[in-house]
Motif scaffolding. Structure first.
Motif, PDB file in Angstrom:
ATOM      1  N   GLN A 192       0.831  -1.200   0.000  1.00  0.00           N
ATOM      2  CA  GLN A 192       0.000   0.000   0.000  1.00  0.00           C
ATOM      3  C   GLN A 192       0.870   1.256   0.000  1.00  0.00           C
ATOM      4  OE1 GLN A 192      -3.359   0.364  -0.381  1.00  0.00           O
ATOM      5  NE2 GLN A 192      -2.836   2.526  -0.524  1.00  0.00           N
ATOM      6  N   GLY A 193       1.953   1.219   0.759  1.00  0.00           N
ATOM      7  CA  GLY A 193       2.863   2.358   0.785  1.00  0.00           C
ATOM      8  C   GLY A 193       3.487   2.624  -0.566  1.00  0.00           C
ATOM      9  N   MET A 194       3.902   1.562  -1.242  1.00  0.00           N
ATOM     10  CA  MET A 194       4.529   1.740  -2.552  1.00  0.00           C
ATOM     11  C   MET A 194       3.515   2.172  -3.605  1.00  0.00           C
ATOM     12  SD  MET A 194       7.532   1.506  -1.658  1.00  0.00           S
ATOM     13  CE  MET A 194       8.271   1.814  -3.255  1.00  0.00           C
ATOM     14  N   ILE A 195       2.268   1.719  -3.458  1.00  0.00           N
ATOM     15  CA  ILE A 195       1.215   2.200  -4.366  1.00  0.00           C
ATOM     16  C   ILE A 195       1.014   3.701  -4.159  1.00  0.00           C
ATOM     17  CG2 ILE A 195      -1.277   2.156  -4.790  1.00  0.00           C
ATOM     18  CD1 ILE A 195      -1.175  -0.901  -4.298  1.00  0.00           C
ATOM     19  N   SER A 196       0.986   4.118  -2.906  1.00  0.00           N
ATOM     20  CA  SER A 196       0.739   5.541  -2.633  1.00  0.00           C
ATOM     21  C   SER A 196       1.907   6.417  -3.088  1.00  0.00           C
ATOM     22  CB  SER A 196       0.445   5.763  -1.151  1.00  0.00           C
ATOM     23  OG  SER A 196       1.589   5.528  -0.359  1.00  0.00           O
ATOM     24  N   LEU A 197       3.110   5.862  -3.148  1.00  0.00           N
ATOM     25  CA  LEU A 197       4.264   6.633  -3.618  1.00  0.00           C
ATOM     26  C   LEU A 197       4.356   6.679  -5.130  1.00  0.00           C
ATOM     27  CD1 LEU A 197       7.001   5.446  -1.107  1.00  0.00           C
ATOM     28  CD2 LEU A 197       6.080   7.760  -1.320  1.00  0.00           C
ATOM     29  N   GLY A 198       3.752   5.719  -5.785  1.00  0.00           N
ATOM     30  CA  GLY A 198       3.852   5.655  -7.241  1.00  0.00           C
ATOM     31  C   GLY A 198       5.192   5.079  -7.659  1.00  0.00           C
ATOM     32  N   VAL A 199       5.535   5.270  -8.903  1.00  0.00           N
ATOM     33  CA  VAL A 199       6.795   4.742  -9.422  1.00  0.00           C
ATOM     34  C   VAL A 199       7.945   5.574  -8.864  1.00  0.00           C
ATOM     35  CG1 VAL A 199       8.156   4.328 -11.505  1.00  0.00           C
ATOM     36  CG2 VAL A 199       5.686   3.904 -11.516  1.00  0.00           C
ATOM     37  N   ILE A 200       8.899   4.893  -8.253  1.00  0.00           N
ATOM     38  CA  ILE A 200      10.065   5.571  -7.695  1.00  0.00           C
ATOM     39  C   ILE A 200      11.209   5.463  -8.705  1.00  0.00           C
ATOM     40  CG2 ILE A 200      11.765   5.569  -5.813  1.00  0.00           C
ATOM     41  CD1 ILE A 200       9.036   6.309  -4.817  1.00  0.00           C
ATOM     42  N   SER A 201      11.735   6.602  -9.104  1.00  0.00           N
ATOM     43  CA  SER A 201      12.863   6.626 -10.028  1.00  0.00           C
ATOM     44  C   SER A 201      14.075   7.183  -9.302  1.00  0.00           C
ATOM     45  CB  SER A 201      12.532   7.496 -11.242  1.00  0.00           C
ATOM     46  OG  SER A 201      13.671   7.641 -12.035  1.00  0.00           O
ATOM     47  N   PHE A 202      15.176   6.459  -9.382  1.00  0.00           N
ATOM     48  CA  PHE A 202      16.394   6.912  -8.734  1.00  0.00           C
ATOM     49  C   PHE A 202      17.302   7.691  -9.687  1.00  0.00           C
ATOM     50  CE2 PHE A 202      15.007   3.563  -5.906  1.00  0.00           C
ATOM     51  CZ  PHE A 202      15.256   4.116  -4.660  1.00  0.00           C
ATOM     52  N   GLU A 203      16.846   7.901 -10.914  1.00  0.00           N
ATOM     53  CA  GLU A 203      17.640   8.640 -11.892  1.00  0.00           C
ATOM     54  C   GLU A 203      17.635  10.129 -11.572  1.00  0.00           C
ATOM     55  OE1 GLU A 203      16.415   7.775 -15.877  1.00  0.00           O
ATOM     56  OE2 GLU A 203      16.323   5.630 -15.470  1.00  0.00           O
ATOM     57  N   GLY A 204      18.813  10.713 -11.558  1.00  0.00           N
ATOM     58  CA  GLY A 204      18.933  12.152 -11.368  1.00  0.00           C
ATOM     59  C   GLY A 204      18.615  12.631  -9.969  1.00  0.00           C
ATOM     60  N   ALA A 205      18.526  11.734  -9.021  1.00  0.00           N
ATOM     61  CA  ALA A 205      18.211  12.143  -7.651  1.00  0.00           C
ATOM     62  C   ALA A 205      19.163  11.443  -6.699  1.00  0.00           C
ATOM     63  CB  ALA A 205      16.771  11.771  -7.310  1.00  0.00           C
ATOM     64  N   ASN A 206      19.308  12.010  -5.546  1.00  0.00           N
ATOM     65  CA  ASN A 206      20.128  11.402  -4.511  1.00  0.00           C
ATOM     66  C   ASN A 206      19.416  10.138  -4.017  1.00  0.00           C
ATOM     67  OD1 ASN A 206      21.472  10.679  -2.164  1.00  0.00           O
ATOM     68  ND2 ASN A 206      21.780  12.811  -1.512  1.00  0.00           N
ATOM     69  N   PRO A 207      20.029   8.958  -4.168  1.00  0.00           N
ATOM     70  CA  PRO A 207      19.364   7.710  -3.759  1.00  0.00           C
ATOM     71  C   PRO A 207      19.014   7.684  -2.273  1.00  0.00           C
ATOM     72  CG  PRO A 207      21.344   7.227  -5.034  1.00  0.00           C
ATOM     73  CD  PRO A 207      21.327   8.703  -4.798  1.00  0.00           C
ATOM     74  N   LEU A 208      19.840   8.347  -1.460  1.00  0.00           N
ATOM     75  CA  LEU A 208      19.567   8.384  -0.027  1.00  0.00           C
ATOM     76  C   LEU A 208      18.291   9.164   0.274  1.00  0.00           C
ATOM     77  CD1 LEU A 208      21.148   6.946   2.087  1.00  0.00           C
ATOM     78  CD2 LEU A 208      22.406   9.041   2.551  1.00  0.00           C
ATOM     79  N   LEU A 209      18.085  10.259  -0.444  1.00  0.00           N
ATOM     80  CA  LEU A 209      16.861  11.042  -0.257  1.00  0.00           C
ATOM     81  C   LEU A 209      15.632  10.263  -0.725  1.00  0.00           C
ATOM     82  CD1 LEU A 209      17.994  14.642  -1.284  1.00  0.00           C
ATOM     83  CD2 LEU A 209      17.508  13.760   1.007  1.00  0.00           C
ATOM     84  N   LYS A 210      15.781   9.533  -1.827  1.00  0.00           N
ATOM     85  CA  LYS A 210      14.661   8.705  -2.314  1.00  0.00           C
ATOM     86  C   LYS A 210      14.329   7.613  -1.305  1.00  0.00           C
ATOM     87  CE  LYS A 210      13.407  10.335  -6.289  1.00  0.00           C
ATOM     88  NZ  LYS A 210      12.045  10.697  -6.613  1.00  0.00           N
ATOM     89  N   LEU A 211      15.360   6.977  -0.753  1.00  0.00           N
ATOM     90  CA  LEU A 211      15.139   5.933   0.248  1.00  0.00           C
ATOM     91  C   LEU A 211      14.454   6.509   1.486  1.00  0.00           C
ATOM     92  CD1 LEU A 211      15.565   2.986   1.058  1.00  0.00           C
ATOM     93  CD2 LEU A 211      17.784   3.656   1.977  1.00  0.00           C
ATOM     94  N   LEU A 212      14.882   7.690   1.891  1.00  0.00           N
ATOM     95  CA  LEU A 212      14.250   8.361   3.031  1.00  0.00           C
ATOM     96  C   LEU A 212      12.790   8.675   2.725  1.00  0.00           C
ATOM     97  CD1 LEU A 212      14.716   9.478   5.857  1.00  0.00           C
ATOM     98  CD2 LEU A 212      15.360  11.652   4.802  1.00  0.00           C
ATOM     99  N   GLN A 213      12.510   9.100   1.494  1.00  0.00           N
ATOM    100  CA  GLN A 213      11.133   9.377   1.074  1.00  0.00           C
ATOM    101  C   GLN A 213      10.276   8.115   1.196  1.00  0.00           C
ATOM    102  OE1 GLN A 213      10.797  10.358  -3.074  1.00  0.00           O
ATOM    103  NE2 GLN A 213       8.604  10.824  -2.941  1.00  0.00           N
ATOM    104  N   VAL A 214      10.832   6.973   0.834  1.00  0.00           N
ATOM    105  CA  VAL A 214      10.094   5.707   0.930  1.00  0.00           C
ATOM    106  C   VAL A 214       9.860   5.352   2.385  1.00  0.00           C
ATOM    107  CG1 VAL A 214      10.233   3.222   0.493  1.00  0.00           C
ATOM    108  CG2 VAL A 214      10.885   4.846  -1.306  1.00  0.00           C
ATOM    109  N   VAL A 215      10.897   5.408   3.204  1.00  0.00           N
ATOM    110  CA  VAL A 215      10.805   4.958   4.600  1.00  0.00           C
ATOM    111  C   VAL A 215       9.866   5.823   5.426  1.00  0.00           C
ATOM    112  CG1 VAL A 215      12.143   4.614   6.725  1.00  0.00           C
ATOM    113  CG2 VAL A 215      13.042   3.817   4.551  1.00  0.00           C
TER     114      VAL A 215
END
Length: 144
Positions: free
Chosen positions: A23-46
């Motif tokens: 459900q969390g991943m559905i609410s976030l939509g497609v996560i793209s790590f291109e052109g972004a700091n992977p640590l910030l994306k991971l934090l956004q997910v968590v």
């Protein structure tokens, strides 16, 4: 068999965690790590509430599983975790409209049948220490 409720609690919290993560991943939509700091994306997910509580539920499930492992044999307890797949498949069908076709239903039936067979094998000899205590008792009786 007296630890079966703890085993089933482990299974259900494991399944609940999977459903919350989905459900969390559905609410976030497609996560793209291109052109972004992977640590910030991971934090956004968590920090997504569904993902966060899913991870917390996994911790509870693991703590419960550790308790179970301290009481019963691994070869008895571990196969029950396959029931989490059964619960996830059924709930995913209703909550996320995921496919539950004949092949998956047949697989679920086989998982359930296997788990029943394993449960039947665990009447009393699967508590940790039971086998060791009975072996040492038999050895001391023989030496006398």
């Amino acid at each position: 068999m007296k630890y079966l409720p703890f085993i089933l609690f482990t299974v259900m919290t494991n399944a609940a965690a999977q459903l919350m993560l989905k459900q969390g991943m559905i609410s976030l939509g497609v996560i793209s790590f291109e052109g972004a700091n992977p640590l910030l994306k991971l934090l956004q997910v968590v920090v997504n509430p569904w993902v966060f509580f899913g991870l917390c539920t996994f911790v509870i499930s693991m703590a419960s599983h550790l308790y179970v492992l301290s009481k019963v044999e691994l070869s008895f307890a571990y196969p029950f975790l396959s029931l989490a797949y059964v619960a996830v498949a059924v709930f995913a069908y209703f909550l996320f409209r995921e496919d539950l076709n004949a092949w998956r239903i047949a697989g679920i039936a086989l998982i359930c049948a296997g788990t029943v067979l394993i449960a039947q094998s665990g009447h009393s000899s699967h508590e940790v220490g039971t086998n060791v205590a009975s072996t040492s008792l038999q050895t001391s009786e023989i030496s006398e």
